[in-house]
Design an enzyme around this catalytic site. Structure first.
Site, mmCIF file in Angstrom:
data_model
loop_
_atom_site.group_PDB
_atom_site.id
_atom_site.type_symbol
_atom_site.label_atom_id
_atom_site.label_comp_id
_atom_site.label_asym_id
_atom_site.label_seq_id
_atom_site.Cartn_x
_atom_site.Cartn_y
_atom_site.Cartn_z
ATOM 1 N N HIS A 187 -18.573 -9.534 4.713
ATOM 2 C CA HIS A 187 -17.265 -9.036 5.153
ATOM 3 C C HIS A 187 -16.695 -9.977 6.198
ATOM 4 O O HIS A 187 -17.404 -10.191 7.108
ATOM 5 C CB HIS A 187 -17.464 -7.335 5.480
ATOM 6 N N GLU B 108 -5.678 -6.727 1.398
ATOM 7 C CA GLU B 108 -4.314 -6.911 2.126
ATOM 8 C C GLU B 108 -3.618 -8.284 1.641
ATOM 9 O O GLU B 108 -2.887 -8.581 2.601
ATOM 10 C CB GLU B 108 -4.348 -6.582 3.712
ATOM 11 N N GLU C 153 -8.997 4.498 -0.120
ATOM 12 C CA GLU C 153 -9.297 4.658 1.506
ATOM 13 C C GLU C 153 -8.258 5.706 1.960
ATOM 14 O O GLU C 153 -8.573 6.164 2.951
ATOM 15 C CB GLU C 153 -9.138 3.313 2.377
ATOM 16 N N GLU D 66 0.838 -1.266 0.136
ATOM 17 C CA GLU D 66 0.008 0.046 0.015
ATOM 18 C C GLU D 66 0.827 1.297 -0.144
ATOM 19 O O GLU D 66 0.671 2.124 0.694
ATOM 20 C CB GLU D 66 -1.114 -0.019 1.186
ATOM 21 N N SER E 37 0.049 -0.292 8.569
ATOM 22 C CA SER E 37 0.228 -1.108 9.905
ATOM 23 C C SER E 37 1.353 -2.150 9.915
ATOM 24 O O SER E 37 2.154 -2.513 10.718
ATOM 25 C CB SER E 37 -0.959 -1.566 10.319
ATOM 26 N N GLU F 162 -7.314 -6.114 -3.483
ATOM 27 C CA GLU F 162 -6.844 -4.492 -3.199
ATOM 28 C C GLU F 162 -5.556 -4.496 -3.756
ATOM 29 O O GLU F 162 -4.939 -4.275 -4.517
ATOM 30 C CB GLU F 162 -7.100 -4.119 -1.789
#
Ligand code: NOJ
Ligand code: CA
Length: 699
Positions: A406, A477, A501, A172, A195, A495
């Site tokens: 989800h 992720e 986001e 990311e 993170s 993604e």
């Protein structure tokens, strides 16, 4: 001396270092691409690639080093064979209706003094090369513990490269544009919003990486069919303009993968094109993957969706029902996934023709999810008390909309695997046939990595298990795709890159970001980028916030065409769409499945203009986007069907539009057009333009 003469000379010098009897050269069916491979005196393997009579890659080493076995030296040639393959296949969904898989193959069989055997299989296409290492069944070699891959990619000059750092835990990142000689990841240490950032080597970059040579030729290094192996990163040697394969390790950094023989590695892919557009049209990565393994694909559907999602990212709502959400995400905001709110989204989806409604934060566990190594946090069959799953699934059925499940796993993978069967049965019970998975946080088992062999196998298990349950999947992720959606077309998207986001809660994505993604991350497969943000300023939600989406609104529309995916979200809040229904019309109209695609203009990091024909119709859609620079683009409508009249609706940047100062104006205009007409489009700084071209005689 001309470049071609120099090339021939270099070829002769190069050949001299090899035992002539081991040297083999094969050409692609149209002769554009060639691969030579040979052994030197020590029995080390080298290959080089030519493209359009020039070197595209110079002599580069090959080989695999395993515990107790060095498959990179001491080899003798044991035999070769070649074949020509020409087949056309139909993807279940995609950018085009048919794909030609046309290559010449070379099987290069090697054996060392101890009798150990390895084969290198090359497939040479007009648009590049694929190769992989194969370890056939052999006496005494049952398990291969891979310590290193020796494959090198020797560039022929100091190309301009678009890259992100070789991070073990995340893709990311914002892209860098540098010469190969200047690759250095040090500044990525300042990134604060990822993170699981884990950048271990300052010179490692991720694949796919794309480069532009001085003569305009483009080259991309990638992998295809990542199965049972660590993902391919590249260790740059900036001084020598060279890359070497670097495999994401396991919990033991010395062990890159462990495999049972017979075994073959994923494909290493070198994409070649005279221009940037050709990279986007290449089907090489898909072709290197295995055909579809799902027999009945009738339930797999490209789709558009909305969701209880952006409201969490902008801070209006929380995933957590108890309101104890970690401070990183909106302590105290109301719980978004409540029955009434989800009904509102279902109404909105039904009214405007969306297939699905994603609901995040519906299940127990969110108060403990954020942070690292959060194990046994989520229950995938237990809704929060304010989420009436019975009533909502009934309501969704009546409305003809599907709720999208989800599963945020918090990267507690064994916990998720234990629950998978129950979780998918629960989905089937309530009529849900698509799931978005997520892997925020460090991987459990502790020490494993997002992109290592263990996790690559997990993502594949999820694709297979969801397929068995007739469920489509979208992974966040996860490791970046390598074309496996050809084999598992229920795996609609990932993604696996810096998505929309980031614009909501970080310095965000610069305007050039979406002009780079298709040439890098998306070469391997579709991305759930989540376009469609109309309210670009986060201060709208909280005056203290400074974050903005670095875009004009017209560009958000164009992304539905330029960022290919069979799964596209209309990511903004329903109320923001209802304020601008005229602009929203494009998102309603744009399809997610195509019979044909033409990349009309493209320059990596600068601009992209793409035209696509809607599946089963003569309608075309055009998207054009730019980076921070304004541009004028000419779209020659040569692709329209002759003799037909089309109603063109243009959604262009309006007067004064600018991503930073004035993102909102969209100028909508209609006109009648035919094949051969030309559209002159003005793109604002950070802007874009979307066009629908609807066949007027459509029933
Ligand atoms: C990160 C995902 O990319 C995002 O889409 C999701 O909302 C959060 N994790 C929570 O699962
Ligand atoms: Ca993410």
């Amino acid at each position: 001396m001309t470049r071609t003469a120099l090339f021939v000379l270099l070829l002769l010098i190069g050949n001299a270092i090899f035992a002539q009897k081991t040297l083999r050269t094969i050409h692609s069916p149209g002769k554009q691409t060639s691969v030579s491979v040979g052994l030197n005196k020590q029995g080390e393997i080298f290959y080089r690639i030519g493209y359009r009579n020039r070197p595209a890659m110079d002599w580069s080493r090959m080989g695999i080093v395993a515990k107790g076995y060095d498959f990179s030296t001491g080899f003798k040639l044991d035999g070769t064979s070649t074949l020509l393959h020409d087949e056309t296949w139909k993807p279940v969904w995609g950018e085009v209706a048919r794909i030609r898989d046309h290559y010449r193959e070379l099987e290069y069989r090697l054996q060392n003094a101890a009798g150990n055997r390895m084969t290198i299989r090359f497939r040479v296409y007009n648009e590049g090369v694929g190769f992989r290492y194969e370890f056939p069944e052999q006496q005494g070699l049952n398990t291969l513990v891979v310590n290193d891959e020796r494959t090198e990619f020797q560039m022929t000059g100091d190309h301009t490269a678009w890259w992100i750092p070789g991070d073990y835990g995340s893709n990311e990142h914002v892209y860098s544009t540098t010469k190969v000689s200047a690759i250095d990841c040090a500044h990525y240490e300042r990134e604060r919003n990822i993170s699981t950032k884990n950048i271990v080597h300052a010179k490692n970059v991720q694949t796919p990486i794309s480069m532009k040579m001085a003569d305009g030729t483009h080259i991309a290094l990638a992998e295809a069919a990542l199965v049972d192996f660590g993902a391919l990163h590249l260790e740059a040697d900036p001084a020598k303009l060279k890359f070497k394969a670097f495999l994401i390790p396991s919990v033991d950094p010395g062990i890159k993968s462990k495999n049972s023989v017979p075994f073959h590695t994923p494909w290493r892919a070198v994409l070649l094109s005279p221009d940037a557009a050709g990279l986007l049209e290449s089907k090489l990565i898909l072709n290197l993957n295995e055909p579809c393994k799902i027999e009945d694909v009738s339930w797999i559907k490209p789709q558009k969706y909305v969701g209880v999602w952006w409201e969490m990212h902008v801070g209006l709502a929380s995933w957590d029902y108890e309101g104890t959400q970690n401070a990183a995400f909106n302590t105290g905001a109301r719980h978004g996934a409540n029955t009434e709110n989800v009904r509102r989204y279902l109404d909105f989806a039904a009214k405007y023709g969306f297939d699905g409604v994603l609901v995040e934060g519906w299940n127990v566990g969110w108060k403990n999810w954020y942070g690292q190594w959060s194990d046994e946090v989520f229950d995938f069959t237990k809704p929060y008390p304010d989420y009436d799953v019975e009533a909502l699934s009934q309501y969704a059925r009546e409305k003809g909309v599907r709720i999208i499940m989800h599963h945020e796993t918090s990267s507690a993978v064994p916990s998720y695997e234990r629950q998978m069967d129950a979780a998918y049965a629960y989905m089937n019970k309530y009529g849900m046939n698509a799931v978005k998975t997520g892997y925020v946080g460090k991987i459990i088992p502790r020490g494993e990595l997002h992109d290592g062999q263990w996790m690559a196998n997990h993502y594949l298990r999820v694709a297979e298990r969801t397929a068995k349950n007739r469920i489509m999947v979208n992974m966040h992720e996860s490791v970046r795709p390598s074309g496996l959606h050809r084999t598992w077309p229920n795996w609609l998207a990932c993604e696996a890159a810096r998505g929309q986001e980031f614009n909501a809660w970080s310095p965000g994505n610069p305007p050039e970001h979406e002009c780079i993604l298709p040439f890098t991350r998306i070469l391997g497969g579709p991305m759930d980028y989540t376009p469609g943000i109309f309210e670009t300023r986060m201060s709208t939600y909280d005056p203290k916030k400074k974050e903005v989406v670095h875009t004009t609104v017209a560009k958000q529309l164009a992304l539905y065409v330029t960022l290919y995916s069979p799964l596209q979200m209309a990511a903004d809040l329903p109320e923001n769409y209802e304020k601008r229904l005229d602009v929203f019309q494009f998102i309603r109209d744009v399809p997610v499945d195509w019979d044909d695609t033409r990349v009309l203009h493209a320059a990596i990091g600068d601009h992209i203009t793409t035209a696509r024909r809607q599946k089963g119709t003569d309608n075309w859609f055009v998207g054009s986007i730019t980076d921070e620079n304004p541009r004028e683009v000419t779209v020659a409508l040569d692709f329209l069907k002759p003799g037909k009249t089309y109603e063109a609706t243009l959604y262009a940047d309006g007067e004064g539009a600018h991503w930073e100062t004035n993102p909102y104006p969209v100028a909508i205009s209609k006109r009648s057009v035919r094949r051969g007409d030309v559209l002159n489009i003005k793109l604002a700084a950070g802007g874009g333009c979307a066009v629908s071209l609807i066949d007027s005689r459509r029933p």
